[in-house]
Design a protein around this motif. Structure first.
Motif, PDB file in Angstrom:
ATOM      1  N   UNK A 270      -4.334  39.276  -4.624  1.00 57.50           N
ATOM      2  CA  UNK A 270      -3.251  40.199  -4.176  1.00 57.50           C
ATOM      3  C   UNK A 270      -1.958  39.776  -5.050  1.00 57.50           C
ATOM      4  N   UNK A 271      -1.943  41.458  -5.036  1.00 57.84           N
ATOM      5  CA  UNK A 271      -0.552  41.836  -5.786  1.00 57.84           C
ATOM      6  C   UNK A 271       0.447  40.546  -4.781  1.00 57.84           C
ATOM      7  N   UNK A 272       1.045  40.733  -4.073  1.00 60.22           N
ATOM      8  CA  UNK A 272       1.952  39.566  -3.915  1.00 60.22           C
ATOM      9  C   UNK A 272       1.990  38.571  -3.688  1.00 60.22           C
ATOM     10  N   UNK A 273       0.791  37.520  -4.273  1.00 62.68           N
ATOM     11  CA  UNK A 273       0.497  36.292  -4.664  1.00 62.68           C
ATOM     12  C   UNK A 273       1.424  35.931  -5.286  1.00 62.68           C
ATOM     13  N   UNK A 274       1.329  34.486  -5.611  1.00 62.70           N
ATOM     14  CA  UNK A 274       2.183  33.725  -6.735  1.00 62.70           C
ATOM     15  C   UNK A 274       1.050  33.737  -8.137  1.00 62.70           C
ATOM     16  N   UNK A 275       0.081  33.514  -7.780  1.00 67.85           N
ATOM     17  CA  UNK A 275      -1.273  33.710  -8.547  1.00 67.85           C
ATOM     18  C   UNK A 275      -1.195  34.301  -9.549  1.00 67.85           C
ATOM     19  N   UNK A 276      -1.349  36.215  -8.823  1.00 64.57           N
ATOM     20  CA  UNK A 276      -0.338  37.955  -8.887  1.00 64.57           C
ATOM     21  C   UNK A 276       0.382  37.180 -10.169  1.00 64.57           C
ATOM     22  N   UNK A 277       1.527  37.386  -9.466  1.00 64.41           N
ATOM     23  CA  UNK A 277       2.741  38.074 -10.185  1.00 64.41           C
ATOM     24  C   UNK A 277       2.669  36.775 -11.785  1.00 64.41           C
ATOM     25  N   UNK A 278       2.063  35.766 -12.087  1.00 66.41           N
ATOM     26  CA  UNK A 278       1.994  34.951 -13.246  1.00 66.41           C
ATOM     27  C   UNK A 278       0.235  36.109 -14.003  1.00 66.41           C
ATOM     28  N   UNK A 279       0.171  36.344 -13.427  1.00 67.58           N
ATOM     29  CA  UNK A 279      -0.789  37.084 -14.323  1.00 67.58           C
ATOM     30  C   UNK A 279      -1.125  38.177 -14.683  1.00 67.58           C
ATOM     31  N   UNK A 280       0.312  39.031 -14.001  1.00 70.74           N
ATOM     32  CA  UNK A 280       0.767  40.222 -14.114  1.00 70.74           C
ATOM     33  C   UNK A 280       1.917  39.686 -15.702  1.00 70.74           C
ATOM     34  N   UNK A 281       2.893  38.717 -15.543  1.00 71.03           N
ATOM     35  CA  UNK A 281       4.041  37.731 -16.136  1.00 71.03           C
ATOM     36  C   UNK A 281       2.700  38.324 -17.730  1.00 71.03           C
ATOM     37  N   UNK A 282       2.090  37.196 -17.588  1.00 71.47           N
ATOM     38  CA  UNK A 282       1.429  37.040 -18.780  1.00 71.47           C
ATOM     39  C   UNK A 282       0.284  38.254 -19.080  1.00 71.47           C
ATOM     40  N   UNK A 283       0.217  38.915 -18.694  1.00 74.45           N
ATOM     41  CA  UNK A 283      -0.865  40.182 -19.317  1.00 74.45           C
ATOM     42  C   UNK A 283       0.629  41.548 -20.376  1.00 74.45           C
ATOM     43  N   UNK A 284       1.410  41.617 -19.976  1.00 76.21           N
ATOM     44  CA  UNK A 284       2.841  42.180 -19.827  1.00 76.21           C
ATOM     45  C   UNK A 284       2.883  42.103 -20.728  1.00 76.21           C
TER      46      UNK A 284
END
Length: 415
Positions: A270-284
């Motif tokens: 889910x978007x609010x999770x720590x893992x999702x934030x890490x994935x967005x950080x690496x992807x962007x």
């Protein structure tokens, strides 16, 4: 054939004086003659006898006829009864007239019925005994059934517990084998990449890496080599801290790697999770966790893994502290890394990075980022002892609060 005077009297109804006279005579013969009262009784009987004799003389023809009719009726009824008895004894045979034969047949049938009744009684008693035995056997079978059911339940429970134990043990063995295989692969990679250096060689590599990094800060391999050759005592202290913390020991035991094969599931969280934030950080930023250079200048496998872990969690800290990946953001994160691990390379990176700042960047860094980084590094928990991969599914703000993370404030919002 003689007749009973008393029976004839009652059948006749007492109308015949002759029968009364005969009955009275018979009764008189039975009366005792001794005693004073007997004389009066005899006189009464004689008087009654005289009166009866006169009456009998007048009615004698009528009485004889009536008596014969009654005798005939009685005999007819008796014959009918014998006829009925003969028909009952043998319905398939014509009725017999011989009364003696009929009585003989009746006696024979009666004896036969009595014998059959006795046999039925004995058979009934035997059946009752058999029923009692069957009831006893039934109760024994019911008790045996209950014992067998209890044994069955006990065996099923034992099989269930043993099956659960076998499944858990098998699962544990599979997990351990998987961990061992991954660890062996990681150890082989680290062992193959390591280059043993002597003291003067380490000093030369450190000096050359420092000069090269100052000339080109984008050379991540030179910065990594500088950190390895100058940070062995620091990494040894980090290793000791990890051994003293339960979660740190788990990291050392399982040795997780931040590589694409291990963290790609973060994109599905889910978007609010720590893992999702890490994935967005690496992807962007078009970063790949597989692009980091390997550790080459550590003496032992454990130190090599600690150095690798410090390098791989760097992007996790970017996400947690909310720092950009530009020169200012990297320099601010090096301040926090220095407070967490006391690596000389971190301090050298801050000095070298600040030397390349413009006046405006230098002022922003020392007025905003540097004071915040000092506070954030002191307030946070021991970040090298955190098993980050097991917290991917948790909310980002929750893990920040749990680990004492103070996100970097926006410099534009500062008054």
């Amino acid at each position: 054939m003689g007749t009973d005077p008393i029976e004839d009297f009652w059948i006749d109804g007492g109308d015949s004086d002759g029968e009364l006279q005969y009955a009275l005579g018979s009764f008189r013969d039975m009366v005792p003659t001794a005693g004073m009262g007997n004389e009066e009784t005899q006189r009464d009987f004689r008087s009654l006898e005289q009166n009866s004799s006169g009456k009998r003389a007048r009615n004698e023809p009528h009485t004889s006829k009536s008596k014969a009719c009654r005798e005939k009726v009685r005999r007819d009824r008796l014959n009918e009864r014998f006829h009925e008895l003969s028909s009952v004894l043998d319905p398939n045979r014509p009725p017999r007239a011989d009364k003696a034969s009929i009585l003989g047949d009746a006696t024979r049938v009666l004896m036969q019925l009595r014998a059959e009744a006795q046999e039925l009684k004995e058979s009934n008693e035997k059946l009752h005994e058999a029923i009692k035995d069957l009831k006893v056997e039934k109760n024994e079978l019911r008790e045996e059934k209950m014992r067998l059911k209890a044994d069955k339940d006990k065996l099923e429970q034992q099989i269930k517990w043993r099956t659960m134990f076998v499944v858990e043990r098998t699962s544990l063995l599979i997990n351990l084998n998987s961990i061992i295989r991954r660890s062996e692969v990681k150890f082989k990679i680290m062992e193959g990449a390591r280059i043993p250096l002597k003291g003067w060689q380490q000093a030369a590599v450190a000096l050359g890496s420092a000069l090269g990094a100052l000339m080109d800060p984008r050379r991540a391999d030179l910065i990594a080599a500088l950190g390895e050759t100058t940070g062995k005592p620091a990494f040894q202290r980090v290793l000791e801290r990890m051994r003293n913390r339960s979660e740190g020991r788990e990291v050392l035991l399982e040795r997780p790697r931040v590589i694409s094969a291990e963290v790609s599931h973060a994109w599905d969280l889910p978007e609010s999770t720590f893992g999702s934030a890490y994935a967005r950080f690496m992807g962007t930023r078009n970063f790949s966790p597989d692009d980091r250079p390997p550790v080459r200048f550590m003496d032992t496998d454990e130190l090599a893994y600690v150095a690798t872990r410090a390098r791989e969690v760097h992007d996790f800290w970017h996400v947690l502290f909310g720092l950009p990946t530009n020169l200012i953001g990297e320099s601010a994160l090096k301040v926090i890394e220095f407070q967490q691990m006391f690596l000389p390379m971190c301090a050298l990176s801050v000095v070298g990075g600040s030397a390349r700042f413009s006046e405006k960047q230098r002022a922003l860094f020392f007025q905003h980022y540097f004071p915040w980084a000092l506070r954030a590094g002191m307030a946070s928990t021991d970040l090298m002892c955190v098993y980050y991969e097991k917290h991917f599914h948790e909310d980002l703000e929750d893990v920040r609060m749990k680990w004492g993370i103070i996100p970097c404030p926006d410099p534009k919002g500062k008054s």
